[in-house]
Design a protein around this motif. Structure first.
Motif, PDB file in Angstrom:
ATOM      1  N   SER A 149     -10.196  -8.817  -1.101  1.00  0.00           N
ATOM      2  CA  SER A 149      -9.247  -8.403  -0.063  1.00  0.00           C
ATOM      3  C   SER A 149      -8.100  -7.539  -0.577  1.00  0.00           C
ATOM      4  CB  SER A 149      -8.676  -9.635   0.641  1.00  0.00           C
ATOM      5  OG  SER A 149      -8.057 -10.513  -0.281  1.00  0.00           O
ATOM      6  N   LYS A 150      -8.071  -7.242  -1.875  1.00  0.00           N
ATOM      7  CA  LYS A 150      -6.956  -6.474  -2.444  1.00  0.00           C
ATOM      8  C   LYS A 150      -6.784  -5.108  -1.801  1.00  0.00           C
ATOM      9  CE  LYS A 150      -6.535  -8.411  -7.112  1.00  0.00           C
ATOM     10  NZ  LYS A 150      -6.750  -8.141  -8.560  1.00  0.00           N
ATOM     11  N   ASP A 151      -7.902  -4.440  -1.509  1.00  0.00           N
ATOM     12  CA  ASP A 151      -7.817  -3.075  -0.988  1.00  0.00           C
ATOM     13  C   ASP A 151      -7.238  -3.004   0.418  1.00  0.00           C
ATOM     14  OD1 ASP A 151      -8.733  -1.919  -3.286  1.00  0.00           O
ATOM     15  OD2 ASP A 151     -10.797  -1.640  -2.605  1.00  0.00           O
ATOM     16  N   LEU A 152      -7.132  -4.142   1.089  1.00  0.00           N
ATOM     17  CA  LEU A 152      -6.540  -4.139   2.424  1.00  0.00           C
ATOM     18  C   LEU A 152      -5.076  -3.712   2.389  1.00  0.00           C
ATOM     19  CD1 LEU A 152      -8.037  -7.460   3.869  1.00  0.00           C
ATOM     20  CD2 LEU A 152      -8.677  -5.122   4.520  1.00  0.00           C
ATOM     21  N   VAL A 153      -4.384  -4.043   1.301  1.00  0.00           N
ATOM     22  CA  VAL A 153      -2.944  -3.754   1.210  1.00  0.00           C
ATOM     23  C   VAL A 153      -2.531  -3.171  -0.132  1.00  0.00           C
ATOM     24  CG1 VAL A 153      -2.393  -5.588   2.867  1.00  0.00           C
ATOM     25  CG2 VAL A 153      -2.427  -6.120   0.425  1.00  0.00           C
ATOM     26  N   GLY A 154      -3.484  -3.045  -1.046  1.00  0.00           N
ATOM     27  CA  GLY A 154      -3.179  -2.874  -2.468  1.00  0.00           C
ATOM     28  C   GLY A 154      -2.484  -1.617  -2.909  1.00  0.00           C
ATOM     29  N   ILE A 155      -2.592  -0.514  -2.171  1.00  0.00           N
ATOM     30  CA  ILE A 155      -1.968   0.694  -2.710  1.00  0.00           C
ATOM     31  C   ILE A 155      -0.560   0.934  -2.164  1.00  0.00           C
ATOM     32  CG2 ILE A 155      -4.227   1.740  -3.097  1.00  0.00           C
ATOM     33  CD1 ILE A 155      -3.542   3.755  -0.909  1.00  0.00           C
ATOM     34  N   TYR A 156      -0.069   0.033  -1.342  1.00  0.00           N
ATOM     35  CA  TYR A 156       1.345   0.091  -0.946  1.00  0.00           C
ATOM     36  C   TYR A 156       2.189  -0.516  -2.069  1.00  0.00           C
ATOM     37  CZ  TYR A 156      -0.402   1.344   3.638  1.00  0.00           C
ATOM     38  OH  TYR A 156      -1.034   1.989   4.675  1.00  0.00           O
ATOM     39  N   LYS A 157       3.408  -0.041  -2.231  1.00  0.00           N
ATOM     40  CA  LYS A 157       4.241  -0.462  -3.361  1.00  0.00           C
ATOM     41  C   LYS A 157       4.540  -1.953  -3.333  1.00  0.00           C
ATOM     42  CE  LYS A 157       6.546   4.041  -3.582  1.00  0.00           C
ATOM     43  NZ  LYS A 157       7.830   4.768  -3.369  1.00  0.00           N
ATOM     44  N   ASP A 158       4.832  -2.471  -2.152  1.00  0.00           N
ATOM     45  CA  ASP A 158       5.171  -3.883  -1.982  1.00  0.00           C
ATOM     46  C   ASP A 158       5.116  -4.185  -0.488  1.00  0.00           C
ATOM     47  OD1 ASP A 158       7.528  -2.705  -0.942  1.00  0.00           O
ATOM     48  OD2 ASP A 158       8.580  -2.960  -2.851  1.00  0.00           O
ATOM     49  N   TYR A 159       5.475  -5.406  -0.100  1.00  0.00           N
ATOM     50  CA  TYR A 159       5.379  -5.745   1.316  1.00  0.00           C
ATOM     51  C   TYR A 159       6.351  -4.919   2.167  1.00  0.00           C
ATOM     52  CZ  TYR A 159       5.577  -8.003   5.789  1.00  0.00           C
ATOM     53  OH  TYR A 159       5.561  -8.211   7.151  1.00  0.00           O
TER      54      TYR A 159
END
Length: 263
Positions: A153-163
């Protein structure tokens, strides 16, 4: 290869990418996400846009620019601007001494970008078809962190710097099994561009073929339509484009890309 430098003034290299079109590139050229690199900041002849796993090469084919490892990751997805770049990719990467393929040539599939192609009633019907005990949740900070904990599931949010970065630019949902509080699937913005997102859908391997990806896909498309942003879908394989068609997308083009596996 130490002369490869990050381009700060994107206007200097925009022209090189003239006939290469996708929203991964657009995100980079708009300065929203990703980075652009070249060999010469004064008179650039070649450039590469880098975002997540994607590498989009344009201008004059250059082996040094191609071979550089921009992320130190396990796999790059290379999108060549034209046949000359594709041929350089084939000639540069082949098979290592142990006979393991370093490079895999693939076909990706683009879709038409047309908000009117979606049947909202059908999408709502798909969204509401989740089995009892399963719940669609927005990706909040807790879910964001949980997505990063699992490889699938990392690629769902992974390339954003942080939340904080994700909450400003991104949008996404997951499907939660309430019986054990397990996230089984999700759909999210892989990246963001002006007026839209590029959709990423992932499902835990143990829970595939249960329509979870379809349900999550319908859910994120509906969220995008509510916000007036376009949910772009660039399909990585035949399975992805077939899923997209079930959600209302129409196939536009097939194009050549490469998966480069790095040690």
């Amino acid at each position: 290869m130490s002369n490869i430098v990050k381009v700060e003034d994107i206007e200097k290299v925009k022209g090189l990418f003239g006939d290469l079109e996708n929203n991964f590139l657009l995100s980079c050229l708009q300065g929203i996400m990703g980075e652009v690199y070249s060999l010469d900041l004064d008179n650039p002849k070649s450039a590469v846009a880098v975002i997540g796993d994607f590498r989009m090469f344009a201008g004059e084919p250059n082996e040094n620019l191609l071979k550089y490892d921009y992320k130190k990751g396990e796999m790059d997805i290379i999108i060549p601007q034209n046949d000359k770049w594709a041929e350089l990719v084939r000639n540069t990467f082949d098979v290592d001494l142990e006979g393991v393929p370093e490079l895999k040539e693939i076909k990706r599939y683009s879709t038409f970008e047309d908000m009117s192609q979606f049947d909202v009633d059908k999408l709502n019907e798909i969204k509401s078809s989740a089995k009892e005990g399963f719940e669609i949740l927005d990706i909040d900070e807790e879910i964001y962190n949980r997505c990063l904990e699992n490889e699938w599931s990392k690629d769902l949010v992974g390339i954003y710097k942080d939340y904080e970065d994700y909450s400003k630019k991104g949008i996404g949902v997951v499907l939660l099994d309430r019986s054990n509080n397990e996230i089984v699937s999700g759909a999210s913005s892989y990246c963001t561009f002006e007026g839209g997102i590029e959709i990423e859908i992932d499902t835990n391997e143990q829970h595939r073929r249960n329509r979870y990806a379809l349900i999550c896909g319908a859910s994120i498309i509906l969220k995008c339509l509510e916000r007036g942003i376009y949910p772009s879908w660039d399909a990585h394989n035949k399975g992805s484009i077939e899923l997209a068609k079930k959600l209302g997308y129409r196939e536009k083009d097939e194009y050549t890309a490469f998966e480069l596996y790095r040690k």
